[in-house]
Design a protein around this motif. Sequence first.
Motif, PDB file in Angstrom:
ATOM      1  N   GLN A   1       0.837  -1.198   0.000  1.00 53.89           N
ATOM      2  CA  GLN A   1       0.000   0.000   0.000  1.00 53.89           C
ATOM      3  C   GLN A   1       0.870   1.247   0.000  1.00 53.89           C
ATOM      4  O   GLN A   1       1.972   1.253   0.542  1.00 53.89           O
ATOM      5  CB  GLN A   1      -0.906   0.026   1.234  1.00 53.89           C
ATOM      6  CG  GLN A   1      -1.966  -1.056   1.265  1.00 53.89           C
ATOM      7  CD  GLN A   1      -2.728  -1.054   2.582  1.00 53.89           C
ATOM      8  OE1 GLN A   1      -2.193  -0.670   3.618  1.00 53.89           O
ATOM      9  NE2 GLN A   1      -3.978  -1.487   2.545  1.00 53.89           N
ATOM     10  N   THR A   2       0.342   2.309  -0.627  1.00 53.57           N
ATOM     11  CA  THR A   2       0.949   3.630  -0.514  1.00 53.57           C
ATOM     12  C   THR A   2       0.218   4.388   0.579  1.00 53.57           C
ATOM     13  O   THR A   2      -0.999   4.540   0.518  1.00 53.57           O
ATOM     14  CB  THR A   2       0.855   4.392  -1.838  1.00 53.57           C
ATOM     15  OG1 THR A   2       1.555   3.670  -2.850  1.00 53.57           O
ATOM     16  CG2 THR A   2       1.453   5.783  -1.701  1.00 53.57           C
ATOM     17  N   ARG A   3       0.976   4.845   1.573  1.00 57.35           N
ATOM     18  CA  ARG A   3       0.368   5.564   2.696  1.00 57.35           C
ATOM     19  C   ARG A   3       1.001   6.943   2.805  1.00 57.35           C
ATOM     20  O   ARG A   3       2.228   7.073   2.830  1.00 57.35           O
ATOM     21  CB  ARG A   3       0.553   4.791   3.999  1.00 57.35           C
ATOM     22  CG  ARG A   3      -0.177   3.448   3.988  1.00 57.35           C
ATOM     23  CD  ARG A   3      -0.098   2.753   5.328  1.00 57.35           C
ATOM     24  NE  ARG A   3      -0.883   1.532   5.300  1.00 57.35           N
ATOM     25  CZ  ARG A   3      -1.684   1.105   6.274  1.00 57.35           C
ATOM     26  NH1 ARG A   3      -1.798   1.818   7.383  1.00 57.35           N
ATOM     27  NH2 ARG A   3      -2.359  -0.015   6.157  1.00 57.35           N
ATOM     28  N   VAL A   4       0.151   7.954   2.874  1.00 56.54           N
ATOM     29  CA  VAL A   4       0.619   9.341   2.936  1.00 56.54           C
ATOM     30  C   VAL A   4      -0.070  10.035   4.096  1.00 56.54           C
ATOM     31  O   VAL A   4      -1.291   9.956   4.248  1.00 56.54           O
ATOM     32  CB  VAL A   4       0.311  10.102   1.629  1.00 56.54           C
ATOM     33  CG1 VAL A   4       0.783  11.544   1.730  1.00 56.54           C
ATOM     34  CG2 VAL A   4       0.943   9.403   0.427  1.00 56.54           C
ATOM     35  N   LEU A   5       0.716  10.723   4.921  1.00 58.99           N
ATOM     36  CA  LEU A   5       0.174  11.539   5.999  1.00 58.99           C
ATOM     37  C   LEU A   5       0.321  13.001   5.605  1.00 58.99           C
ATOM     38  O   LEU A   5       1.425  13.506   5.433  1.00 58.99           O
ATOM     39  CB  LEU A   5       0.914  11.261   7.305  1.00 58.99           C
ATOM     40  CG  LEU A   5       0.002  10.952   8.501  1.00 58.99           C
ATOM     41  CD1 LEU A   5       0.780  10.407   9.671  1.00 58.99           C
ATOM     42  CD2 LEU A   5      -0.801  12.179   8.896  1.00 58.99           C
ATOM     43  N   LEU A   6      -0.805  13.661   5.429  1.00 65.20           N
ATOM     44  CA  LEU A   6      -0.845  15.071   5.042  1.00 65.20           C
ATOM     45  C   LEU A   6      -0.958  15.913   6.297  1.00 65.20           C
ATOM     46  O   LEU A   6      -2.011  15.980   6.929  1.00 65.20           O
ATOM     47  CB  LEU A   6      -2.032  15.326   4.111  1.00 65.20           C
ATOM     48  CG  LEU A   6      -2.315  16.786   3.729  1.00 65.20           C
ATOM     49  CD1 LEU A   6      -1.155  17.358   2.921  1.00 65.20           C
ATOM     50  CD2 LEU A   6      -3.630  16.900   2.965  1.00 65.20           C
ATOM     51  N   TRP A   7       0.148  16.556   6.685  1.00 68.39           N
ATOM     52  CA  TRP A   7       0.166  17.437   7.851  1.00 68.39           C
ATOM     53  C   TRP A   7      -0.124  18.872   7.398  1.00 68.39           C
ATOM     54  O   TRP A   7       0.442  19.344   6.427  1.00 68.39           O
ATOM     55  CB  TRP A   7       1.528  17.400   8.535  1.00 68.39           C
ATOM     56  CG  TRP A   7       1.933  16.063   9.039  1.00 68.39           C
ATOM     57  CD1 TRP A   7       2.823  15.201   8.471  1.00 68.39           C
ATOM     58  CD2 TRP A   7       1.479  15.423  10.237  1.00 68.39           C
ATOM     59  NE1 TRP A   7       2.962  14.059   9.235  1.00 68.39           N
ATOM     60  CE2 TRP A   7       2.145  14.172  10.336  1.00 68.39           C
ATOM     61  CE3 TRP A   7       0.588  15.787  11.251  1.00 68.39           C
ATOM     62  CZ2 TRP A   7       1.944  13.293  11.395  1.00 68.39           C
ATOM     63  CZ3 TRP A   7       0.376  14.906  12.306  1.00 68.39           C
ATOM     64  CH2 TRP A   7       1.057  13.683  12.379  1.00 68.39           C
ATOM     65  N   THR A   8      -0.976  19.553   8.133  1.00 65.52           N
ATOM     66  CA  THR A   8      -1.349  20.897   7.697  1.00 65.52           C
ATOM     67  C   THR A   8      -1.760  21.729   8.906  1.00 65.52           C
ATOM     68  O   THR A   8      -1.514  21.359  10.051  1.00 65.52           O
ATOM     69  CB  THR A   8      -2.480  20.805   6.649  1.00 65.52           C
ATOM     70  OG1 THR A   8      -2.734  22.093   6.103  1.00 65.52           O
ATOM     71  CG2 THR A   8      -3.749  20.215   7.231  1.00 65.52           C
ATOM     72  N   LEU A   9      -2.345  22.900   8.645  1.00 66.67           N
ATOM     73  CA  LEU A   9      -2.954  23.728   9.661  1.00 66.67           C
ATOM     74  C   LEU A   9      -4.246  24.298   9.083  1.00 66.67           C
ATOM     75  O   LEU A   9      -4.556  24.057   7.919  1.00 66.67           O
ATOM     76  CB  LEU A   9      -1.989  24.813  10.134  1.00 66.67           C
ATOM     77  CG  LEU A   9      -1.051  25.482   9.119  1.00 66.67           C
ATOM     78  CD1 LEU A   9      -1.771  26.509   8.302  1.00 66.67           C
ATOM     79  CD2 LEU A   9       0.135  26.085   9.827  1.00 66.67           C
ATOM     80  N   SER A  10      -4.978  25.017   9.893  1.00 71.28           N
ATOM     81  CA  SER A  10      -6.316  25.441   9.477  1.00 71.28           C
ATOM     82  C   SER A  10      -6.284  26.412   8.303  1.00 71.28           C
ATOM     83  O   SER A  10      -5.332  27.180   8.133  1.00 71.28           O
ATOM     84  CB  SER A  10      -7.037  26.111  10.658  1.00 71.28           C
ATOM     85  OG  SER A  10      -7.370  25.175  11.638  1.00 71.28           O
ATOM     86  N   ARG A  11      -7.330  26.366   7.503  1.00 73.93           N
ATOM     87  CA  ARG A  11      -7.620  27.321   6.431  1.00 73.93           C
ATOM     88  C   ARG A  11      -6.589  27.260   5.306  1.00 73.93           C
ATOM     89  O   ARG A  11      -6.184  28.272   4.749  1.00 73.93           O
ATOM     90  CB  ARG A  11      -7.742  28.751   6.978  1.00 73.93           C
ATOM     91  CG  ARG A  11      -8.507  28.890   8.273  1.00 73.93           C
ATOM     92  CD  ARG A  11      -9.781  28.070   8.313  1.00 73.93           C
ATOM     93  NE  ARG A  11     -10.802  28.577   7.392  1.00 73.93           N
ATOM     94  CZ  ARG A  11     -11.847  27.845   6.971  1.00 73.93           C
ATOM     95  NH1 ARG A  11     -11.977  26.590   7.329  1.00 73.93           N
ATOM     96  NH2 ARG A  11     -12.720  28.381   6.159  1.00 73.93           N
ATOM     97  N   THR A  12      -6.192  26.047   4.944  1.00 71.09           N
ATOM     98  CA  THR A  12      -5.242  25.847   3.849  1.00 71.09           C
ATOM     99  C   THR A  12      -5.863  25.127   2.662  1.00 71.09           C
ATOM    100  O   THR A  12      -5.140  24.702   1.762  1.00 71.09           O
ATOM    101  CB  THR A  12      -4.039  25.021   4.332  1.00 71.09           C
ATOM    102  OG1 THR A  12      -4.512  23.775   4.858  1.00 71.09           O
ATOM    103  CG2 THR A  12      -3.237  25.761   5.394  1.00 71.09           C
TER     104      THR A  12
END
Length: 305
Positions: free
Chosen positions: A4-15
């Motif tokens: 499997q390809t696993r990706v964790l998208l880290w972000t912050l609000s309102r992006t």
Amino acid sequence: MSDQTRVLLWTLSRTCSTILLKSLSNIPDSQMIFELYTSANIYGPDRREQTTYPDRITHPEPTYEGIELDANGLLKGPGSGFKSSICSFEWVKRQLEADYQGKKVIIAKEMANFLSWRYHFIPKGYRHMFLIRNPKKVFPSWKKMQIEISELNGRKFELGEPVLDQFPEVVKHGEAYKEITDLWLHIKENNLDTDPIIIDSDDLLQNPKEVLSAVCSRVGIPYSDSLLSWEAGVSVVDQWMVSATFKNMMEHTEFFKNFRNTTCFKKPVHESEVLDLSTFSPDVQRCIENSMPYYLKLFEQRLKY
């Protein structure tokens, strides 16, 4: 997990991160996971106490049918609308590392500041991607969102009363930008991902095909133009792994209105105009000024396409 390809998208609000997740939902045989660490930090058994969230009123979550747990207490199927009360940080890590049989791509979106430096809960087996945006565009919108959330929880504001950098979700060392920068450095320096991807939201909105095709190439996902458009509404969320609280917000709140209504990535209006710091309220100015050095550091390392 090996196939499997696993990706964790880290972000912050309102992006525009939730709109990005809606786009990525068009990847065949994929599973989208929405802000489990946020649910753990605010609503789960490890949540911060009322002294941190003095104005938060915990309302009963709406009930969604079809939620099942396996023998290990993990969600079966998409788990759309599960109760936030099961979200401990340890549970989130196990859920992110679960098998997801029949899925080829797993993408989890998380707010970096809600991991709260508990780096030992970062799940294994993931590539890491960071979505950032100019603080001048983030914080005015973030303030509106925080006011709406507070009012939904029973607090009423008089004109001019709310101060953005006094909200517990915001008031940290770099108003969330330091937290996402520290996390990026931790992931690089500890070889959790030697080449994490940084995307700027405005790059994505201006040139979605170029950015998404470059991202897919980097993580090993076949690109398709199907990622560039989608149906309006919230029906796609029925296939996401998301708590009942957040599913209800996506269905009804004003700050998810663009998520519900848009059918493609929209280029920012007035993009050529320089945003004048003096036009913002003092609290928003403070957040922008504290965050800008961290943003610029990440911006210099962003994906070139």
